[in-house]
Design a protein around this motif. Sequence first.
Motif, PDB file in Angstrom:
ATOM      1  N   ARG A  50      -1.401   1.818  -1.769  1.00 33.38           N
ATOM      2  CA  ARG A  50      -1.530   0.438  -1.966  1.00 33.38           C
ATOM      3  C   ARG A  50      -0.337  -0.431  -1.526  1.00 33.38           C
ATOM      4  O   ARG A  50      -0.105  -1.712  -1.110  1.00 33.38           O
ATOM      5  CB  ARG A  50      -1.234   0.486  -3.657  1.00 33.38           C
ATOM      6  N   LEU A  51       0.757   0.708  -1.010  1.00 32.09           N
ATOM      7  CA  LEU A  51       1.941   0.016  -0.931  1.00 32.09           C
ATOM      8  C   LEU A  51       1.457  -0.621   1.011  1.00 32.09           C
ATOM      9  O   LEU A  51       2.091  -2.083   1.283  1.00 32.09           O
ATOM     10  CB  LEU A  51       3.216   0.857  -0.344  1.00 32.09           C
ATOM     11  N   ALA A  54      -0.583  -3.324   1.165  1.00 31.86           N
ATOM     12  CA  ALA A  54       0.334  -5.234   0.288  1.00 31.86           C
ATOM     13  C   ALA A  54       1.094  -5.276   2.278  1.00 31.86           C
ATOM     14  O   ALA A  54       1.041  -6.704   2.464  1.00 31.86           O
ATOM     15  CB  ALA A  54       1.063  -4.529  -0.291  1.00 31.86           C
ATOM     16  N   ALA A  55       1.720  -4.018   3.008  1.00 31.79           N
ATOM     17  CA  ALA A  55       2.598  -4.746   3.841  1.00 31.79           C
ATOM     18  C   ALA A  55       1.489  -5.070   4.688  1.00 31.79           C
ATOM     19  O   ALA A  55       1.732  -5.744   5.438  1.00 31.79           O
ATOM     20  CB  ALA A  55       2.924  -3.488   3.886  1.00 31.79           C
ATOM     21  N   HIS A  58       0.399  -8.616   4.338  1.00 29.33           N
ATOM     22  CA  HIS A  58       1.410  -9.884   4.867  1.00 29.33           C
ATOM     23  C   HIS A  58       1.356  -9.927   6.238  1.00 29.33           C
ATOM     24  O   HIS A  58       1.380 -10.793   7.057  1.00 29.33           O
ATOM     25  CB  HIS A  58       2.541  -8.931   4.524  1.00 29.33           C
ATOM     26  N   THR A  75       5.519  -4.711  10.826  1.00 34.27           N
ATOM     27  CA  THR A  75       4.851  -3.717   9.206  1.00 34.27           C
ATOM     28  C   THR A  75       6.055  -2.799   8.162  1.00 34.27           C
ATOM     29  O   THR A  75       5.568  -3.003   6.755  1.00 34.27           O
ATOM     30  CB  THR A  75       3.548  -3.841   9.500  1.00 34.27           C
ATOM     31  N   GLU A  78       8.767  -4.823   6.465  1.00 39.74           N
ATOM     32  CA  GLU A  78       7.539  -5.460   5.246  1.00 39.74           C
ATOM     33  C   GLU A  78       7.369  -4.348   3.999  1.00 39.74           C
ATOM     34  O   GLU A  78       7.500  -4.032   2.856  1.00 39.74           O
ATOM     35  CB  GLU A  78       5.872  -5.868   5.255  1.00 39.74           C
ATOM     36  N   LEU A  79       6.767  -3.362   4.733  1.00 40.46           N
ATOM     37  CA  LEU A  79       6.520  -2.086   4.388  1.00 40.46           C
ATOM     38  C   LEU A  79       7.975  -1.389   3.273  1.00 40.46           C
ATOM     39  O   LEU A  79       8.287  -1.193   2.231  1.00 40.46           O
ATOM     40  CB  LEU A  79       6.423  -0.966   4.691  1.00 40.46           C
ATOM     41  N   ARG A  82       9.126  -3.741   0.490  1.00 37.63           N
ATOM     42  CA  ARG A  82       8.249  -3.489  -0.539  1.00 37.63           C
ATOM     43  C   ARG A  82       8.204  -2.440  -1.395  1.00 37.63           C
ATOM     44  O   ARG A  82       8.610  -2.099  -3.065  1.00 37.63           O
ATOM     45  CB  ARG A  82       6.162  -3.679  -0.310  1.00 37.63           C
ATOM     46  N   HIS A  85      11.914  -2.888  -3.419  1.00 39.80           N
ATOM     47  CA  HIS A  85      11.816  -3.747  -4.480  1.00 39.80           C
ATOM     48  C   HIS A  85      10.687  -2.770  -5.356  1.00 39.80           C
ATOM     49  O   HIS A  85      10.601  -2.997  -6.971  1.00 39.80           O
ATOM     50  CB  HIS A  85      10.697  -4.936  -3.530  1.00 39.80           C
ATOM     51  N   GLU A  86       9.243  -1.997  -5.569  1.00 48.52           N
ATOM     52  CA  GLU A  86       8.807  -1.178  -6.197  1.00 48.52           C
ATOM     53  C   GLU A  86       9.468  -0.547  -7.029  1.00 48.52           C
ATOM     54  O   GLU A  86       9.550  -0.482  -7.940  1.00 48.52           O
ATOM     55  CB  GLU A  86       7.495  -0.818  -5.769  1.00 48.52           C
TER      56      GLU A  86
END
Length: 164
Positions: A50-51, A54-55, A58, A75, A78-79, A82, A85-86
């Motif tokens: 999922r991570l 999403a990356a 984006h 990427t 972004e990974l 995320r 944040h998660e």
Amino acid sequence: MRERQTGREQRRAQEFETFVAGAAGRLLHTATLLTAEPMRPPGANPRAQRLLTAALAHTYAQWDGLRGEDPYDRTRRELAARFAHEIWRHHRPRGGLLDSLTPQERLVLVLRLYEGVAEEQAAALIGVPVERVRAVCNRAVATMRGTRRPTSRRGTPGPLGVAR
């Protein structure tokens, strides 16, 4: 006009598919290390998948604006963002290779040693001083070598150096 736009969209989609075909395996491995999920059996890492999805989404949304920037680096950033944040919401032991590390230690170790990101870049990416990246990396390596006992997860610094 519509034919030209369709051709551009097809070319964009093809370029992105080529990128994903070449980079998705390594990026999924990176995401799996970050989430500390087991790598086997296949499909044992749904959070990592999922991570990564999403990356990649984006990155695809920003594809036309990369302007020569490496999509892999974009990427990966972004990974990492995320993941940072998660972890505030979903941090639980998963039984993966790096599960004995705190989330911050996993993030720094994966960026520095697995991805080969320079200390300065890793520090800028996660918003901490270079000295902190160096200290966290050394601590994580000591834990993985077994020369340091893992710390309790409560009261340890979070992804940006803030105590939880």
